[in-house]
Design a protein around this motif. Structure first.
Motif, PDB file in Angstrom:
ATOM      1  N   ASP A  73      -6.442   5.853   4.557  1.00  0.00           N
ATOM      2  CA  ASP A  73      -7.511   5.402   3.621  1.00  0.00           C
ATOM      3  C   ASP A  73      -7.369   3.840   3.069  1.00  0.00           C
ATOM      4  O   ASP A  73      -8.215   3.063   3.252  1.00  0.00           O
ATOM      5  N   MET A  74      -6.142   4.088   2.547  1.00  0.00           N
ATOM      6  CA  MET A  74      -5.855   2.720   1.790  1.00  0.00           C
ATOM      7  C   MET A  74      -5.629   1.545   2.712  1.00  0.00           C
ATOM      8  O   MET A  74      -6.149   0.473   2.500  1.00  0.00           O
ATOM      9  N   ARG A  75      -4.982   1.671   3.668  1.00  0.00           N
ATOM     10  CA  ARG A  75      -4.741   0.647   4.716  1.00  0.00           C
ATOM     11  C   ARG A  75      -6.163   0.284   5.382  1.00  0.00           C
ATOM     12  O   ARG A  75      -6.649  -1.134   5.614  1.00  0.00           O
ATOM     13  N   SER A  76      -7.017   1.121   5.569  1.00  0.00           N
ATOM     14  CA  SER A  76      -8.668   0.843   6.163  1.00  0.00           C
ATOM     15  C   SER A  76      -9.135  -0.035   4.900  1.00  0.00           C
ATOM     16  O   SER A  76      -9.985  -0.942   5.428  1.00  0.00           O
ATOM     17  N   ARG A  77      -9.129   0.486   3.615  1.00  0.00           N
ATOM     18  CA  ARG A  77      -9.709  -0.521   2.567  1.00  0.00           C
ATOM     19  C   ARG A  77      -9.177  -1.905   2.729  1.00  0.00           C
ATOM     20  O   ARG A  77     -10.039  -2.935   2.437  1.00  0.00           O
ATOM     21  N   VAL A  78      -8.112  -1.910   3.078  1.00  0.00           N
ATOM     22  CA  VAL A  78      -7.385  -3.252   2.905  1.00  0.00           C
ATOM     23  C   VAL A  78      -8.043  -4.146   3.903  1.00  0.00           C
ATOM     24  O   VAL A  78      -8.332  -5.402   3.910  1.00  0.00           O
ATOM     25  N   ALA A  79      -7.932  -3.692   5.135  1.00  0.00           N
ATOM     26  CA  ALA A  79      -8.854  -4.229   6.205  1.00  0.00           C
ATOM     27  C   ALA A  79     -10.298  -4.415   6.127  1.00  0.00           C
ATOM     28  O   ALA A  79     -10.620  -5.504   6.463  1.00  0.00           O
TER      29      ALA A  79
ATOM     30  N   SER B 146       0.153  -2.483   9.598  1.00  0.00           N
ATOM     31  CA  SER B 146       0.765  -1.666  10.803  1.00  0.00           C
ATOM     32  C   SER B 146       1.960  -1.664  10.720  1.00  0.00           C
ATOM     33  O   SER B 146       2.875  -0.862  11.645  1.00  0.00           O
ATOM     34  N   MET B 147       2.872  -2.768  10.294  1.00  0.00           N
ATOM     35  CA  MET B 147       4.561  -2.797  10.498  1.00  0.00           C
ATOM     36  C   MET B 147       4.874  -1.738   9.563  1.00  0.00           C
ATOM     37  O   MET B 147       4.722  -1.628   8.396  1.00  0.00           O
ATOM     38  N   THR B 148       5.997  -1.216  10.353  1.00  0.00           N
ATOM     39  CA  THR B 148       6.831  -0.447   9.509  1.00  0.00           C
ATOM     40  C   THR B 148       8.238  -0.911   9.056  1.00  0.00           C
ATOM     41  O   THR B 148       8.296  -2.035   9.499  1.00  0.00           O
ATOM     42  N   SER B 149       8.955  -0.131   8.305  1.00  0.00           N
ATOM     43  CA  SER B 149      10.153  -0.653   7.749  1.00  0.00           C
ATOM     44  C   SER B 149      10.997  -0.890   8.938  1.00  0.00           C
ATOM     45  O   SER B 149      11.628  -2.209   9.067  1.00  0.00           O
TER      46      SER B 149
ATOM     47  N   GLN C 169       8.565   0.517   2.073  1.00  0.00           N
ATOM     48  CA  GLN C 169       9.157   1.760   1.255  1.00  0.00           C
ATOM     49  C   GLN C 169       8.244   1.988   0.025  1.00  0.00           C
ATOM     50  O   GLN C 169       8.054   3.055  -0.447  1.00  0.00           O
ATOM     51  N   LEU C 170       7.712   0.898  -0.507  1.00  0.00           N
ATOM     52  CA  LEU C 170       7.140   1.091  -1.647  1.00  0.00           C
ATOM     53  C   LEU C 170       5.820   1.762  -1.570  1.00  0.00           C
ATOM     54  O   LEU C 170       5.359   2.660  -2.160  1.00  0.00           O
ATOM     55  N   GLU C 171       5.120   1.535  -0.569  1.00  0.00           N
ATOM     56  CA  GLU C 171       3.894   2.363   0.151  1.00  0.00           C
ATOM     57  C   GLU C 171       4.053   3.781   0.366  1.00  0.00           C
ATOM     58  O   GLU C 171       3.578   4.632  -0.188  1.00  0.00           O
ATOM     59  N   GLN C 172       5.486   3.996   0.855  1.00  0.00           N
ATOM     60  CA  GLN C 172       6.000   5.312   1.138  1.00  0.00           C
ATOM     61  C   GLN C 172       5.701   6.259  -0.280  1.00  0.00           C
ATOM     62  O   GLN C 172       5.124   7.315  -0.418  1.00  0.00           O
ATOM     63  N   LEU C 173       6.624   5.616  -1.089  1.00  0.00           N
ATOM     64  CA  LEU C 173       6.628   6.105  -2.726  1.00  0.00           C
ATOM     65  C   LEU C 173       4.975   6.239  -3.344  1.00  0.00           C
ATOM     66  O   LEU C 173       4.800   7.383  -3.869  1.00  0.00           O
ATOM     67  N   TYR C 174       4.351   5.427  -3.237  1.00  0.00           N
ATOM     68  CA  TYR C 174       2.938   5.437  -3.677  1.00  0.00           C
ATOM     69  C   TYR C 174       2.205   6.491  -3.058  1.00  0.00           C
ATOM     70  O   TYR C 174       1.347   7.112  -3.697  1.00  0.00           O
ATOM     71  N   LYS C 175       2.150   6.548  -1.972  1.00  0.00           N
ATOM     72  CA  LYS C 175       1.379   7.548  -0.989  1.00  0.00           C
ATOM     73  C   LYS C 175       1.765   8.957  -1.379  1.00  0.00           C
ATOM     74  O   LYS C 175       0.953   9.843  -1.325  1.00  0.00           O
TER      75      LYS C 175
ATOM     76  N   VAL D  98       8.658  -7.113   3.867  1.00  0.00           N
ATOM     77  CA  VAL D  98       7.748  -6.113   4.516  1.00  0.00           C
ATOM     78  C   VAL D  98       8.529  -4.781   4.278  1.00  0.00           C
ATOM     79  O   VAL D  98       7.849  -3.637   4.294  1.00  0.00           O
ATOM     80  N   ALA D  99       9.829  -4.488   4.813  1.00  0.00           N
ATOM     81  CA  ALA D  99      10.482  -3.627   4.732  1.00  0.00           C
ATOM     82  C   ALA D  99      10.494  -2.828   3.548  1.00  0.00           C
ATOM     83  O   ALA D  99      10.501  -1.620   3.115  1.00  0.00           O
ATOM     84  N   ALA D 100      10.575  -3.900   2.389  1.00  0.00           N
ATOM     85  CA  ALA D 100      10.397  -3.164   0.945  1.00  0.00           C
ATOM     86  C   ALA D 100       9.125  -2.772   0.612  1.00  0.00           C
ATOM     87  O   ALA D 100       9.069  -1.527  -0.266  1.00  0.00           O
TER      88      ALA D 100
END
Length: 105
Positions: A76-82, A91-94, A51-57, A46-48
């Motif tokens: 926007d992307m998190r809402s689309r996932v839901a 919602s979990m952060t690193s 961090q990947l999400e941070q790079l992508y965004k 989840v932590a990795a």
């Protein structure tokens, strides 16, 4: 039946019960240890992914012709996932994953 036979039967029953409890305890301990290792591994993943999400965004924000911020793109992307209905909204952060790993790992 003599008292020796009754005492022997109780001793045998006690030994069998003790052995069964010992076996069950060992099996539970092994499964618990495996579960703790899996929880630690999942927290690391989840932590990795966070961090990947941070790079992508950040990269998407840089390339976005509309000039949306990285945070807006992430929301926007998190809402689309839901909205897909298959997953809950991430919602979990690193940091939260790292804390959870410390608790279980």
């Amino acid at each position: 039946m003599g008292s020796e036979v009754i005492a022997g039967l109780f001793a045998l029953a006690g030994a069998l019960l003790g052995g069964l409890i010992s076996y069950a305890t060992t099996r539970i301990d092994r499964r618990w240890g495996r579960a703790e290792r899996h929880i630690a591994q999942l927290c690391d993943q989840v932590a990795a992914y966070y961090q990947l999400e941070q790079l992508y965004k950040e990269e998407l924000a840089r390339l976005d012709p509309a000039g949306r911020s990285a945070k807006t793109i992430m929301e926007d992307m998190r809402s689309r996932v839901a909205q897909s209905g298959e997953f809950e909204r991430p919602s979990m952060t690193s940091l939260a994953a790292t804390r959870l790993r410390r608790e279980w790992g």
